[in-house]
Design an enzyme around this catalytic site. Sequence first.
Site, mmCIF file in Angstrom:
data_model
loop_
_atom_site.group_PDB
_atom_site.id
_atom_site.type_symbol
_atom_site.label_atom_id
_atom_site.label_comp_id
_atom_site.label_asym_id
_atom_site.label_seq_id
_atom_site.Cartn_x
_atom_site.Cartn_y
_atom_site.Cartn_z
ATOM 1 N N ARG A 23 1.079 -1.191 0.012
ATOM 2 C CA ARG A 23 -0.098 0.085 0.063
ATOM 3 C C ARG A 23 0.885 1.123 0.136
ATOM 4 O O ARG A 23 0.492 2.336 -0.436
ATOM 5 C CB ARG A 23 -0.946 0.049 1.224
ATOM 6 C CG ARG A 23 -1.900 -0.593 1.107
ATOM 7 C CD ARG A 23 -2.812 -0.535 2.524
ATOM 8 N NE ARG A 23 -3.615 -2.052 2.856
ATOM 9 C CZ ARG A 23 -4.749 -2.084 2.620
ATOM 10 N NH1 ARG A 23 -5.486 -1.014 2.145
ATOM 11 N NH2 ARG A 23 -5.030 -3.356 2.792
ATOM 12 N N GLU A 36 5.022 -19.632 0.694
ATOM 13 C CA GLU A 36 4.232 -20.388 1.709
ATOM 14 C C GLU A 36 4.284 -21.768 1.270
ATOM 15 O O GLU A 36 4.076 -22.110 0.215
ATOM 16 C CB GLU A 36 2.698 -19.936 1.402
ATOM 17 C CG GLU A 36 1.663 -20.491 1.840
ATOM 18 C CD GLU A 36 1.834 -20.909 3.510
ATOM 19 O OE1 GLU A 36 2.124 -19.960 4.326
ATOM 20 O OE2 GLU A 36 1.727 -22.044 3.964
ATOM 21 N N CYS A 46 -8.488 -19.781 13.111
ATOM 22 C CA CYS A 46 -9.589 -19.774 13.960
ATOM 23 C C CYS A 46 -10.579 -20.390 13.546
ATOM 24 O O CYS A 46 -11.504 -20.868 14.305
ATOM 25 C CB CYS A 46 -9.570 -18.220 14.194
ATOM 26 S SG CYS A 46 -8.235 -17.404 14.319
HETATM 27 C C1 LIG Z 1 -7.783 -24.346 15.382
HETATM 28 C C2 LIG Z 1 -7.447 -23.154 15.863
HETATM 29 C C3 LIG Z 1 -8.197 -22.026 16.305
HETATM 30 C C4 LIG Z 1 -7.779 -20.961 16.497
HETATM 31 N N1 LIG Z 1 -8.716 -19.864 17.040
HETATM 32 C C5 LIG Z 1 -8.231 -18.614 17.252
HETATM 33 C C6 LIG Z 1 -9.296 -17.722 17.715
HETATM 34 O O1 LIG Z 1 -10.428 -17.698 17.964
HETATM 35 N N2 LIG Z 1 -8.927 -16.359 18.063
HETATM 36 C C7 LIG Z 1 -7.383 -15.969 17.763
HETATM 37 O O2 LIG Z 1 -7.069 -14.827 18.097
HETATM 38 N N3 LIG Z 1 -6.402 -16.905 17.391
HETATM 39 C C8 LIG Z 1 -6.911 -17.962 16.890
HETATM 40 N N4 LIG Z 1 -6.270 -19.090 16.570
HETATM 41 C C9 LIG Z 1 -4.759 -18.745 16.297
HETATM 42 C C10 LIG Z 1 -4.320 -18.044 14.935
HETATM 43 O O3 LIG Z 1 -5.008 -18.857 13.911
HETATM 44 C C11 LIG Z 1 -2.872 -17.650 14.827
HETATM 45 O O4 LIG Z 1 -2.267 -17.019 15.806
HETATM 46 C C12 LIG Z 1 -2.524 -17.004 13.536
HETATM 47 O O5 LIG Z 1 -2.982 -18.020 12.498
HETATM 48 C C13 LIG Z 1 -1.116 -16.887 13.509
HETATM 49 O O6 LIG Z 1 -0.678 -16.367 12.301
HETATM 50 P P1 LIG Z 1 0.511 -16.493 11.790
HETATM 51 O O7 LIG Z 1 0.758 -15.848 10.439
HETATM 52 O O8 LIG Z 1 1.701 -15.792 12.718
HETATM 53 O O9 LIG Z 1 0.900 -17.918 11.865
HETATM 54 P P2 LIG Z 1 0.208 -19.189 10.694
HETATM 55 O O10 LIG Z 1 -1.084 -18.710 10.552
HETATM 56 O O11 LIG Z 1 0.540 -20.241 11.358
HETATM 57 O O12 LIG Z 1 0.728 -18.899 9.337
HETATM 58 C C14 LIG Z 1 2.375 -19.348 9.100
HETATM 59 C C15 LIG Z 1 2.292 -19.832 7.824
HETATM 60 O O13 LIG Z 1 3.704 -19.885 7.465
HETATM 61 C C16 LIG Z 1 3.924 -21.050 6.631
HETATM 62 N N5 LIG Z 1 5.229 -21.659 7.073
HETATM 63 C C17 LIG Z 1 5.762 -22.024 7.990
HETATM 64 N N6 LIG Z 1 7.293 -22.139 7.832
HETATM 65 C C18 LIG Z 1 7.489 -21.894 6.337
HETATM 66 C C19 LIG Z 1 8.496 -21.941 5.565
HETATM 67 N N7 LIG Z 1 9.621 -22.469 6.175
HETATM 68 N N8 LIG Z 1 8.460 -21.660 4.353
HETATM 69 C C20 LIG Z 1 7.140 -21.264 3.872
HETATM 70 N N9 LIG Z 1 5.988 -21.219 4.467
HETATM 71 C C21 LIG Z 1 6.310 -21.758 5.782
HETATM 72 C C22 LIG Z 1 2.705 -22.086 7.025
HETATM 73 O O14 LIG Z 1 2.428 -23.232 6.168
HETATM 74 C C23 LIG Z 1 1.492 -21.090 7.407
HETATM 75 O O15 LIG Z 1 0.750 -20.985 6.555
HETATM 76 C C24 LIG Z 1 -6.562 -20.531 16.349
HETATM 77 C C25 LIG Z 1 -5.571 -21.385 15.652
HETATM 78 C C26 LIG Z 1 -5.987 -22.708 15.292
HETATM 79 C C27 LIG Z 1 -4.932 -23.684 14.888
#
Ligand SMILES: Cc1cc2nc3c(=O)[nH]c(=O)nc-3n(C[C@H](O)[C@H](O)[C@H](O)COP(=O)(O)OP(=O)(O)OC[C@H]3O[C@@H](n4cnc5c(N)ncnc54)[C@H](O)[C@@H]3O)c2cc1C
Length: 456
Positions: A23, A36, A46
Site C-alpha cells: 500500500r 508459503e 481460527c
Molecule cells: C484451530 C485453531 C483455532 C484458533 N482460534 C483462534 C481464535 O479464535 N482467536 C485467535 O485470536 N486466534 C486463534 N487461533 C490462532 C491463530 O490462528 C494464529 O494465531 C494465527 O493464524 C497466526 O498467524 P501467523 O501468520 O503468525 O501464523 P500461521 O497462521 O501459522 O501462518 C504461518 C504460515 O507460514 C507457513 N510456513 C511455515 N514455515 C514456512 C517455511 N519455512 N516456508 C514457507 N512457509 C512456511 C505455514 O504453512 C503457515 O501457513 C487459532 C488457531 C487454530 C489452529
Amino acid sequence: MAQRLIVIGGDAAGMAAASQARRRRGRDDLEIVAFERGHFTSYSACGIPYWISGVVEERDALIARAPQTFRDEYDIDVRLRTEVTGIDLDRHEVVARDLDRGGEVRERFDTLVYAAGAVPVRPAWADGDVTGVFGMQTLDDGAALRDWLDAEPKPCRAVVVGGGYIGVEMAESLVKRGLSVTLVEQAEQPMSTVDPDMARLATDAMREVGIDIRTGVEVTGLDERDGRVSAVVTADGTLPADVVVLGLGVRPNAALAEAAGLPLGPTGGIRVDRRMRVAGVPDVWAAGDCVETLHLVSGLPVHVPLGTHANKQGRVAGINIGGGYATFPGVIGTAVTKVCDLEVGRTGLRERDAAASGFEFVSVIAESTNRAGYYPGARPMTIKLIAERPTGRLLGAQIVGRAEAAKRIDALAVALWNGMTVDEMTALDLGYAPPYAPVWDPVLIAARKAVDALAR
Ligand SMILES: Cc1cc2nc3c(=O)[nH]c(=O)nc-3n(C[C@H](O)[C@H](O)[C@H](O)COP(=O)(O)OP(=O)(O)OC[C@H]3O[C@@H](n4cnc5c(N)ncnc54)[C@H](O)[C@@H]3O)c2cc1C
C-alpha cells in the site's frame, strides 16, 4: 532498481505485512515475494473447528484472500508449496525448496519478514508412522483431518489430547459431527487459561454435551491396526480411537530463524522491538505466532499465539517497511472461546500469574445474568476479578456464561489496558436496557464486590 522484500509464511502476519508494505510502496520501488509451504494464503485458522463441525460449510469461506488476489491486486509474487529451508543473513539470501516438483532456488532480499507461525507440540509418542493423528495449526492440517473424517472406514471414536482452547474447540466440533469424543488432560482441569474455579464451570458444560473428560491422565503411546491409530494408551488404561487430535499447545516455529542466528527470547519466540524489527538485526522483521511479546501487566516476555496479534503485528511491520511509523506495544492476554453454548473470556493475569509476578491481590466472583432477570432468555453468568491490594488496580478478569456473555470481557480489557482501579470501574457508564443487561451490569456488580473485598 526496485528493492526486494521476501516474506516467509503466507498467512495472517506475513500477508498483512506484505499488503501494508505494498500500500505504501509501488511495484517500481518494492518487489514482494511471499513463500508459503502450504496450499493457501490469508486463511482463518481460527475458523477450522467450525469448518470441521460443518457450521461453516465451505472451506473457501475461511480464505480471506486467495493467492491470485494477491498476485492480481497487490502485485505480490506468491509462491505456494515452496518451503524456505535456509536464511543466509550475510548474503541476504533465502534458500527455498519446491515441495511438489523438487529443486531449490536461492533468492536475494533487501528486507526479510519472518512470519512462519507456530507448530503444534507433538510428543514423541505421536511421531511414528501411525496414521490418523493430527496436529492443528494450518488450513492444510484442517483439510487433512476433514479428509480422514470423510474417508471410509468412517471414524466413530475420537480422542483429543490436551484441553487448551484448540483442544476444547476441536472436541466440540467432533461431537457436532457425531463422533464419541474423549478429551484427555494431564492437568486437573482443561482450559488452564482461566483459574481452576472458572475452568470447572467449563468442564461441567463439556460433560453435559457428552464429552468424556479424563483429567490428571498422561498419554504414553498409541496402538495401531494396519498402520491406522486404534487406541490411545494412558497410564490409566487404553482409550479406543479412530482419530486423535493433538491440542497440547503450540510453540514458535523459530527453528529456521534460530539456525540463521536470529535472537530468540526465553519463551522460544523471536525477539523483536516494538516496531516488529528483529532485535539487533538490520533489514529483518518478524511477526505473528513465531515472535514473543511483552505482557503489559506482568512486564514479562510471553508467547501468546493468537490471530488478533498476528494481524496487528504484521500490519505494524508492513507499515514500517513501507516507510511509515507504527508500533505494537504488547498484550494483556485477552481471549474468548466457546464450547457448545458455554462461553469463556479472559484478560490479564490469572491468580497464579499475579502471585508469580509478586502482586498482592484480592479475587472475587460475582454471579449475575446477561439480561434483566425477568427478560426472556436471561442466562446466568459468572465474572471473576483480580485486583491489586491495596491500590485496587484491575489485574485480571474472567467470564463464564452464555448468550454472548464472553464478549463483556472487552469492557474489562479496556479497563485493564487503561490501568483502571475497580473503584473507578464501579462508575463506568455502561449501556443498560433489559434485553442486554440487568440494571446493574455484571461488570459493575463484580467491580463493587472487588471494592468491598479490598476494604476488608
Ligand atoms: C484451530 C485453531 C483455532 C484458533 N482460534 C483462534 C481464535 O479464535 N482467536 C485467535 O485470536 N486466534 C486463534 N487461533 C490462532 C491463530 O490462528 C494464529 O494465531 C494465527 O493464524 C497466526 O498467524 P501467523 O501468520 O503468525 O501464523 P500461521 O497462521 O501459522 O501462518 C504461518 C504460515 O507460514 C507457513 N510456513 C511455515 N514455515 C514456512 C517455511 N519455512 N516456508 C514457507 N512457509 C512456511 C505455514 O504453512 C503457515 O501457513 C487459532 C488457531 C487454530 C489452529
